[in-house]
Design a protein around this motif. Structure first.
Motif, short mmCIF file in Angstrom:
data_model
loop_
_atom_site.label_atom_id
_atom_site.label_comp_id
_atom_site.label_asym_id
_atom_site.label_seq_id
_atom_site.Cartn_x
_atom_site.Cartn_y
_atom_site.Cartn_z
N THR A 83 0.80 -1.23 0.00
CA THR A 83 0.00 0.00 0.00
C THR A 83 0.83 1.27 0.00
O THR A 83 0.28 2.36 -0.06
N LYS A 249 -6.55 6.95 5.90
CA LYS A 249 -6.65 5.83 4.97
C LYS A 249 -5.68 4.71 5.36
O LYS A 249 -4.75 4.91 6.12
N SER A 251 -4.19 2.94 2.91
CA SER A 251 -3.32 2.77 1.74
C SER A 251 -3.06 4.13 1.11
O SER A 251 -3.96 4.98 1.06
N TYR A 253 -2.86 4.57 -1.89
CA TYR A 253 -3.67 4.57 -3.11
C TYR A 253 -5.12 4.97 -2.83
O TYR A 253 -5.88 5.20 -3.78
N ASP A 254 -5.49 5.04 -1.55
CA ASP A 254 -6.84 5.47 -1.20
C ASP A 254 -6.92 6.97 -0.93
O ASP A 254 -7.99 7.49 -0.62
N THR A 259 -6.63 8.45 -6.07
CA THR A 259 -8.01 8.02 -6.38
C THR A 259 -8.56 8.56 -7.71
O THR A 259 -9.25 7.82 -8.42
N ASN A 280 -6.93 -5.14 -8.15
CA ASN A 280 -6.45 -4.06 -7.28
C ASN A 280 -4.97 -3.78 -7.52
O ASN A 280 -4.55 -2.63 -7.66
N ARG A 284 -3.27 -0.37 -9.08
CA ARG A 284 -2.27 0.40 -8.31
C ARG A 284 -0.97 0.55 -9.10
O ARG A 284 -0.36 1.62 -9.13
#
Length: 876
Positions: A83, A249, A251, A253-254, A259, A280, A284
């Motif tokens: 993450t 978050k 991660s 990536y969140d 996003t 996923n 990413r």
């Protein structure tokens, strides 16, 4: 807080602490042979730490674009699978150059995280260097005691040399560091197990967010440490990780850093983020990699097969492969993500907006190219699978998988995936052996051993005087020995130097130094961490003496001609093709110039002629050089000076003006454009998507080329013994030649028809099959295949073996009717391989038609007879 607000708050905080906020350096490194990419925020300050440049301010801070994909800092394989690892990332950092040290660095880091960002103090941990017996260093008690003001002792973790001692490289500045970690787990998980046990254990939610490096030592070539005369602070905080902590978050990536891009990937691919681990990870990987590729292009690095370009191509292909395998993308799609990236980061990095068209075109063309490679690789792999199964094997050789990877760019994991679907595996150990052997070859090819610098005298600034002088009195201030490819060279540093060091595309000067009794050749001049180093094959006997330095004047003049020509060429290209044209690279050499520029189609002959005319007009105008040294960059901008993406400009710059051409440039130039004499383009072509390359010459080289071409034309004119229209004479000759060629072809066809009738009449019958075995007329040697297929069209069940002596080289052809080949009675390949031994040759083909060549023309008759006997045995 969103990402932009977090970045802004960092800069404002350190501005309040009297730090100068500086811009990000380009992600692609220039003028540093030890680095391809900026992999840490400190890279642009490296020469300050080394003592080769004085800082503009003792305190600075910034947000730096970084890339880590190779060497010591290699995060590529982790990217997307966890993450928090990335290839391209932003590093927030603050630096002190001989100003504040550990106490202030720790205090301000704590203040920013807890008072400004309001992060939960109970979730924070710090680590300190625990000491190292091998290095004979004790624990960093100084940092430990400062941390005790903010954290209980059980939250101050001892860290080993790997985690808590920072080194620039095998040699150079280094020192202990303190990392700040944050525990992002849920409260109930924290209650079960304390975060101290998870620090530096690769836990996805107990992560390092800030590293405070205290640079206080210098490591020498023998490994010894010595204290630096000044102590420095170098800190780096992962921006994406900080956003994750601030936005609650799990991660990176969140966060809103990624996003918008992931949402666009889902839209383009019609997949849903969260539907499976494979999807996923793929999303990413692509979200991370598209940022890296786009920013690399804006910084001037295009995908290629060499060095930094190869790394960028590898990253792009990794993303394409994940889209291909897990998101069912069989066509280019990544280029469609650029609008989302621009919307997310364009305000902070406007170069994304300015170069949108170029980035889009480069990514799409690279995607299309690699998708074709994947199709080729899959076809080859299908054959490998078939052959392996036919042999009743379960394991594919690692060498084969490595060849697919190394030669064709086919990824190992995709090879393994396809083999797994066929119940096969790769010999991974063998693959890794091949990979390591290749890496070792690469390391050996680039390995450079360097000794410590030997300082002869202290000199704060090594002044370059080469704009004004080609010779000067100098002294050698320091030197060191380097060994590369088993060759020993010496790097010399002077107190002042007239030698231009390679940079900005211009090659370095050569020449010599002389003390009256000894002459030392300078074979090249390079810039290394702001030092101008002069390469010599040997050291002077009296190295501490006074010397006179002489630059090779002719080479310098020719180089200056070509450098000035690039400026005039740049201006002319923008006038002829449009203002979208921008320099993307150059090479300025005494012999020629090379100029790369953004443009999306091949230049026409008329456009090139127009560019040449404009450049030569300006040469004849004899514009004087207007050189503006050390003017504020804002003033240069107001003057309309060309500023290139991917360049890091300081507060003061040098501008070069010839007529209406104004560019920021550190290179050497002529005093008047008339010195160029003449400009001539010798080639124009594409080097990658949206990038063209012009090669050109000036001065004596251009004159030589024109004279050579003129003499060639005169020679041709003499051959025609005519002073008339040479072009018409050549066209007439070509027409006559074409007419004669057609007549000769007609004669040959008639001759083939006659020869064919004789050959058909010579056929013998063996068990009901017509067999022809003969040597044809040498005139028909180049028509052997044509003759064979004409025979095939006129016979039913037959075998023909034809031979010919073509200028002393024997040729054989075997052809048979389709029914004989399909039944297996006669295989043309078997026949040819047997009889070709008589002419000391070999061949191959298909069951119905095969050919061979050889070295022994004397064996041709024996070959025909052997083939006839071979066919007879088969038919019997």
């Amino acid at each position: 807080m969103n990402a932009s607000e977090i970045r802004k708050s960092f800069c404002e905080f350190f501005e309040s602490k009297q730090h100068q906020i500086v811009s990000s350096a380009p992600m692609v490194v220039k003028n540093d042979p030890t680095l391809m990419f900026t992999n840490a925020g400190m890279n642009q300050f490296k020469d300050i730490f080394l003592g080769n440049r004085k800082p503009s301010s003792p305190r600075v801070a910034n947000s730096q674009k970084c890339l880590r994909v190779s060497g010591k800092h290699n995060d590529l394989e982790e990217v997307g699978h966890d993450t928090y690892h990335h290839t391209m990332f932003e590093m927030l950092g603050n630096w002190s150059f001989g100003d504040y040290f550990k106490e202030e660095a720790i205090s301000w880091a704590w203040e920013f995280l807890t008072d400004v960002l309001k992060l939960d103090k109970s979730r924070l941990y710090a680590s300190v260097f625990e000491g190292d017996k091998e290095m004979e260093l004790e624990k960093d008690m100084e940092a430990f005691n400062f941390w005790k003001k903010y954290l209980p002792e059980d939250k101050i973790i001892n860290g080993n040399r790997k985690d808590n001692f920072w080194e620039m490289g095998d040699m150079g500045p280094c020192g202990p560091c303190s990392e700040i970690h944050i525990d992002l787990r849920a409260e109930d998980e924290i209650a079960k197990k304390g975060g101290a046990e998870l620090v530096n254990k690769d836990h996805p939610e107990v992560i390092e967010i800030w590293n405070l490096v205290f640079i206080q030592y210098n490591r020498k070539a023998n490994g010894d440490l010595e204290f630096l005369p000044q102590k420095h602070v170098d800190t780096g905080m992962g921006f994406e990780r900080l956003c994750m902590a601030m936005q609650g978050k799990k991660s990176n990536y969140d966060t809103d850093v990624f996003t918008p891009i992931i949402d666009e990937i889902a839209k383009v691919t019609e997949k849903k983020y969260g539907e499976s681990d494979e999807v996923n990870i793929a999303m990413r990987v692509i979200a991370d990699h598209v940022r890296t590729i786009a920013f690399s292009i804006t910084d001037g690095q295009l995908p290629s097969n060499n060095k930094a370009g190869y790394v960028i191509r590898r990253i792009l292909r990794r993303a394409v492969r994940y889209g291909y395998t897990f998101l069912d993308q069989r066509n280019a799609f990544m280029y469609k993500l650029l609008p989302a990236l621009i919307k997310s980061m364009g305000d902070q990095y406007p170069e994304l907006i300015d170069q949108k068209e170029l980035i889009t075109k480069v990514i799409k063309e690279e995607e299309d190219s690699f998708l074709r490679t994947l199709a080729t690789g899959i076809s080859m792999l299908d054959k490998i699978v078939k052959k392996t199964k036919e042999g009743n094997y379960k394991v594919v050789e690692g060498k084969i998988a490595f060849e697919l990877y190394d030669t064709y760019g086919f990824p190992l994991d995709l090879t393994e995936l396809i083999l797994k679907e066929n119940d096969l595996v790769v010999n991974r150990k063998e693959f890794e052996t091949e990979m390591e052997a290749q890496k070792q070859r690469a390391r050996s090819a680039t390995a450079i051993e360097t000794d410590d610098w030997v300082t002869l005298m202290q000199d704060d600034v090594e002044e370059f005087i080469g704009y004004d002088y080609l010779e000067s009195d100098i002294t050698i201030t320091k030197y060191r020995k380097i060994t590369a490819k088993n060759k020993t060279l010496f790097q010399l540093v002077f107190n002042i130097t007239p030698f231009y060091a390679e940079s900005g595309g211009q090659v370095g000067d050569s020449g010599y130094i002389d003390n009256g009794s000894e002459k030392i050749e300078i074979i090249d001049t390079k810039k290394e961490n702001n030092l101008i180093v002069h390469l010599a094959k040997k050291l002077p006997a009296n190295i501490k003496g006074e010397f006179k330095a002489y630059v090779n004047g002719k080479n310098r003049q020719n180089t200056a001609n070509n450098h000035t020509a690039t400026h005039l060429l740049h201006q002319a290209l923008r006038e002829v093709l449009g203002t979208h044209v921008e320099q993307k690279g150059s090479l300025v050499h005494p012999e020629y110039l090379r100029f790369d520029f953004a443009h999306f189609q091949k230049m026409t002959r008329e456009e090139m002629e127009q560019v040449e005319k404009l450049v030569n007009q300006r040469i004849r105008s004899n514009f004087a050089l207007e050189e503006m040294r050390e003017i504020p960059v804002a003033k240069a901008h107001d003057l309309g000076a060309m500023m290139l993406f991917g360049e890091k400009y300081g507060d003061l710059v040098r501008a070069i003006k010839f007529g209406e051409s104004i560019e920021l440039c550190g290179g050497t130039h002529v005093q008047h454009t008339g010195e160029l004499g003449f400009f001539k383009i010798i080639s124009e072509g594409s080097i990658s998507a949206g990038i063209r390359r012009i090669e050109a010459i000036t001065g004596e080289k251009a004159e030589e080329m024109i004279m050579t071409q003129h003499n060639l034309l005169l020679g041709i004119q003499d051959m025609f013994k005519s002073s008339g229209d040479l072009q018409k004479n050549i066209e007439s000759l070509m027409n006559d030649n074409s007419k004669l060629g057609k007549e000769l072809d007609a004669m040959k066809q008639n001759f083939i028809n006659i020869e064919k009738r004789d050959i058909l009449d010579s056929a013998e019958e063996i068990n009901g099959i017509k067999v022809i075995a003969t040597i044809v007329n040498p005139m028909l040697g180049d028509k052997l295949k044509d003759l064979a297929f004409q025979i095939k069209n006129e016979m039913d069940e037959f075998v023909a073996v034809l031979g010919a002596d073509v200028n002393g080289k024997p040729q054989l052809s075997v052809i048979t009717s389709d029914d004989l080949a399909k039944s297996g009675k006669i295989n043309a390949v078997e026949v040819i391989r047997d009889c070709a031994k008589e002419i000391q040759g070999g061949g191959g083909g298909q069951p119905f038609f095969a050919t061979a060549g050889g070295k022994n023309a004397a064996g041709l008759d024996s070959a025909i007879q052997r083939a006839k006997a071979f066919v007879g045995d088969k038919l019997a």
